[in-house]
Design a protein around this motif. Structure first.
Motif, PDB file in Angstrom:
ATOM      1  N   ASN A   1      -2.536   4.598  -5.389  1.00  0.00           N
ATOM      2  CA  ASN A   1      -3.568   5.604  -5.600  1.00  0.00           C
ATOM      3  C   ASN A   1      -3.077   6.969  -5.115  1.00  0.00           C
ATOM      4  O   ASN A   1      -2.621   7.108  -3.972  1.00  0.00           O
ATOM      5  CB  ASN A   1      -4.822   5.198  -4.815  1.00  0.00           C
ATOM      6  CG  ASN A   1      -6.042   5.990  -5.236  1.00  0.00           C
ATOM      7  OD1 ASN A   1      -5.942   7.178  -5.533  1.00  0.00           O
ATOM      8  ND2 ASN A   1      -7.194   5.344  -5.253  1.00  0.00           N
TER       9      ASN A   1
ATOM     10  N   ASP B   1      -2.978  -0.259  -8.801  1.00  0.00           N
ATOM     11  CA  ASP B   1      -3.927   0.849  -8.738  1.00  0.00           C
ATOM     12  C   ASP B   1      -3.139   2.153  -8.706  1.00  0.00           C
ATOM     13  O   ASP B   1      -2.473   2.467  -7.722  1.00  0.00           O
ATOM     14  CB  ASP B   1      -4.784   0.721  -7.468  1.00  0.00           C
ATOM     15  CG  ASP B   1      -5.864   1.800  -7.386  1.00  0.00           C
ATOM     16  OD1 ASP B   1      -5.878   2.703  -8.253  1.00  0.00           O
ATOM     17  OD2 ASP B   1      -6.686   1.735  -6.450  1.00  0.00           O
TER      18      ASP B   1
ATOM     19  N   GLN C   1      -0.436   4.253  -1.089  1.00  0.00           N
ATOM     20  CA  GLN C   1      -1.406   5.305  -1.353  1.00  0.00           C
ATOM     21  C   GLN C   1      -0.900   6.647  -0.815  1.00  0.00           C
ATOM     22  O   GLN C   1      -0.454   6.742   0.338  1.00  0.00           O
ATOM     23  CB  GLN C   1      -2.744   4.946  -0.714  1.00  0.00           C
ATOM     24  CG  GLN C   1      -3.874   5.890  -1.107  1.00  0.00           C
ATOM     25  CD  GLN C   1      -5.225   5.371  -0.647  1.00  0.00           C
ATOM     26  OE1 GLN C   1      -5.307   4.360   0.039  1.00  0.00           O
ATOM     27  NE2 GLN C   1      -6.288   6.061  -1.016  1.00  0.00           N
TER      28      GLN C   1
ATOM     29  N   ASN D   1      -1.069  -0.794  -4.372  1.00  0.00           N
ATOM     30  CA  ASN D   1      -1.958   0.365  -4.319  1.00  0.00           C
ATOM     31  C   ASN D   1      -1.108   1.632  -4.336  1.00  0.00           C
ATOM     32  O   ASN D   1      -0.460   1.968  -3.346  1.00  0.00           O
ATOM     33  CB  ASN D   1      -2.817   0.314  -3.050  1.00  0.00           C
ATOM     34  CG  ASN D   1      -3.804   1.472  -2.967  1.00  0.00           C
ATOM     35  OD1 ASN D   1      -3.807   2.362  -3.813  1.00  0.00           O
ATOM     36  ND2 ASN D   1      -4.647   1.464  -1.943  1.00  0.00           N
TER      37      ASN D   1
ATOM     38  N   ASN E   1       0.852  -1.190   0.000  1.00  0.00           N
ATOM     39  CA  ASN E   1       0.000   0.000   0.000  1.00  0.00           C
ATOM     40  C   ASN E   1       0.886   1.237   0.000  1.00  0.00           C
ATOM     41  O   ASN E   1       1.517   1.565   1.001  1.00  0.00           O
ATOM     42  CB  ASN E   1      -0.910   0.005   1.231  1.00  0.00           C
ATOM     43  CG  ASN E   1      -1.835   1.213   1.262  1.00  0.00           C
ATOM     44  OD1 ASN E   1      -1.903   1.984   0.303  1.00  0.00           O
ATOM     45  ND2 ASN E   1      -2.543   1.396   2.362  1.00  0.00           N
TER      46      ASN E   1
ATOM     47  N   GLU F   1      -0.296  -5.609  -8.308  1.00  0.00           N
ATOM     48  CA  GLU F   1      -1.448  -5.419  -7.430  1.00  0.00           C
ATOM     49  C   GLU F   1      -1.166  -4.444  -6.287  1.00  0.00           C
ATOM     50  O   GLU F   1      -1.873  -4.441  -5.270  1.00  0.00           O
ATOM     51  CB  GLU F   1      -1.941  -6.761  -6.887  1.00  0.00           C
ATOM     52  CG  GLU F   1      -2.444  -7.702  -7.981  1.00  0.00           C
ATOM     53  CD  GLU F   1      -3.004  -8.993  -7.439  1.00  0.00           C
ATOM     54  OE1 GLU F   1      -2.897  -9.225  -6.220  1.00  0.00           O
ATOM     55  OE2 GLU F   1      -3.560  -9.767  -8.230  1.00  0.00           O
TER      56      GLU F   1
END
Length: 547
Positions: A163, A181, A143, A161, A141, A159
């Motif tokens: 963002n 993402d 993000q 993240n 992650n 896969e």
């Protein structure tokens, strides 16, 4: 236990300190390699410039601690809590941070090359100018992380993240970002050349000036993405979603854009020479002109009169030559074939003589992808040269050339196609002069000649030693409208020999050729040539101020 007691016991040889509590202690520049601090509590602890190489710190808590300049290379930091921790310039090469939590950690200029960060929580982390070469961040992650000017070449981010990540000028060359993402990410001038972004989500991302050369964007979601001035040369955009994307001034030369959705996209000024574009959705595309010059210098501009004209242009396939051999490729034939096409590349270095090769269903298929329709017959001739059937191919091409020349007399439709027909003939004639008419002289490739003593000037064509080159072939071409024209089919193609005593005809006659009307329809489908204008006028887009 306090810090001084831990140092004393470590000096005596004790390395195991599980679940120790050292909150708010000072271990600045401490030498603690291979120490075991599993499940230890080190909140607000100062470990600046400490040596913790190969340390076992699994499940330890370092929240709000100072580890700036610390050496944690090879350390086990699995599931550690490092939230709001200072890791500026920390050395974490080959460290294992899988499942670790580094929320809002400061990692400016940290080195995490080859580190394991699988499923790590790096939300809002500061990784500016950090090194993450070949790091494994699968499922991590990131993000709202700040990775500006960081180096993530070859990193695994499948896969992950990302963002709203800030990746301005980051280097992600060769990175694996499948299914990642990246929505709303700032990726201006990022390096993603050679990266794999299959299935990634980049909706509303900012990729202005990004380097995506040779990147794989298959099934990638790029709706609303700003790709102004992006480098997409050689990129794969198969089934890519580009709804309302901005591709103004983007470089898509030699890219593969098939099955993509360009509805509502802006493409004015894009460079598209050599790009394969077919089966595209172009509803409400905003595009007044594109650059079709080979060097991307706007010397050849294609302007559009209406939506129908534009749709036809954006559904142009790459011209291809297809040669099917009715036999499986042998290792010897494979080696000989490579040498033959290498020799052809020396004779005609301006052509690409490296065919795509597939072997399936007892057949071998060679495919050459071209940038111009006018090269179809000449490249078909060259591709057939290693095979015994090349004489039949030459005869078929000569008859086709005579046919189209005769059909141009007093025919209005054919008269409109004169430039394309003339280009076909000129390309074929020139190529026949440049390439060896008798396959290859023995002196060029003596090792693969069936008879090395055969003189180069012999009237008989030189046969390559492997029986593969004597098998039946089928040769056809497809133009930029994806229309097919048969050139040559061996009478025995597809018929299997029942016995070894059933020989193949040594010089089969060419089969029936297409009718003149069929050939003219095929030439009418030459979109690639029509898409090139003679040159810019004084008021054309290329003649205006390019600033």
């Amino acid at each position: 236990m306090d810090a001084s007691e831990l140092l004393r016991q470590y000096a005596k040889g004790n390395r195991d300190f599980p679940e120790v509590s050292l909150n708010e202690q000072s271990l600045v520049e401490a030498e603690l390699p291979q120490i075991v601090l599993r499940r230890a509590s080190l909140k607000v602890t100062n470990l600046s410039n400490a040596n913790l190489t190969q340390a076992d710190l699994q499940d330890a808590i370092f929240n709000v601690s100072r580890l700036s300049g610390a050496n944690l290379s090879g350390a086990n930091l699995r599931h550690c809590q490092l939230n709001v921790t200072n890791l500026i310039r920390a050395l974490l090469t080959e460290a294992d941070l899988s499942g670790a939590s580094l929320v809002r950690a400061e990692m400016l200029r940290a080195d995490l090359s080859n580190a394991q960060l699988v499923a790590a929580n790096l939300r809002e982390v500061d990784l500016r100018e950090a090194k993450l070469r070949w790091a494994n961040l699968q499922g991590a992650n990131l993000q709202q992380a700040d990775i500006r000017n960081s180096i993530l070449t070859g990193a695994l981010l499948e896969e992950a993240n990302l963002n709203a990540v800030n990746g301005d000028r980051a280097d992600l060359s060769g990175a694996l970002l499948k299914q990642a993402d990246l929505r709303h990410a700032n990726l201006q001038q990022v390096k993603l050349n050679g990266a794999n972004l299959q299935g990634a989500n980049l909706r509303w991302a900012d990729l202005r000036g990004a380097d995506l050369r040779n990147a794989d964007l298959t099934a990638t979601k790029l709706s609303g993405t700003n790709l102004t001035g992006a480098l997409l040369e050689g990129a794969i955009l198969v089934d890519t979603v580009l709804v309302h994307a901005d591709l103004s001034q983007a470089n898509l030369m030699h890219a593969t854009v098939t099955g993509a959705d360009l509805s509502g996209a802006t493409i004015t000024g894009a460079k598209l020479f050599g790009a394969a574009r077919y089966n595209l959705a172009t509803k409400e595309v905003a595009c007044t002109w594109v650059d079709m010059s080979p060097n991307g210098d706007r010397t050849q501009i294609r302007e559009f009169s209406d939506a129908v004209d534009l749709h036809g242009f954006f559904n142009t396939a790459s011209p291809q030559v297809h040669l099917h051999v009715d036999a499986l490729l042998t290792p010897v034939a494979h080696a000989q074939l490579a040498q033959v096409y290498y020799h052809l590349s020396q004779c005609a270095p301006d052509r690409d003589w490296v065919p795509d090769l597939t072997v399936a269903n007892r057949q071998t298929r060679l495919t050459l992808t071209l940038s111009q329709d006018s090269q179809l017959w000449s490249m078909a001739y060259g591709l057939s040269l290693p095979f015994q059937a090349t004489q039949g191919v030459q005869q078929a091409l000569a008859r086709l050339l005579q046919m189209v020349q005769a059909s141009t007399v007093n025919t209005p439709v054919a008269a409109e196609l004169q430039p394309s027909l003339r280009a076909l003939g000129q390309e074929l004639t020139t190529t026949m002069k440049v390439l060896p008419a008798k396959v290859l002289p023995a002196k060029v490739l003596p090792a693969i000649a069936a008879d090395a003593a055969q003189p180069a000037a012999s009237a008989d064509p030189l046969r390559l030693s492997d029986p593969f080159f004597q098998q039946p072939i089928q040769l056809y071409v497809t133009n930029s409208s994806n229309q097919r024209l048969a050139i040559y089919t061996h009478p025995r193609f597809g018929a299997r020999q029942t016995t070894e005593s059933d020989p193949l005809p040594p010089s089969p006659k060419p089969g029936p050729l297409p009718q003149p009307a069929t050939v003219l329809t095929f030439v009418q489908g030459f979109r690639a040539e029509r898409d090139l204008s003679v040159g810019p006028s004084s008021d054309s887009p290329s003649g205006r101020d390019q600033a």
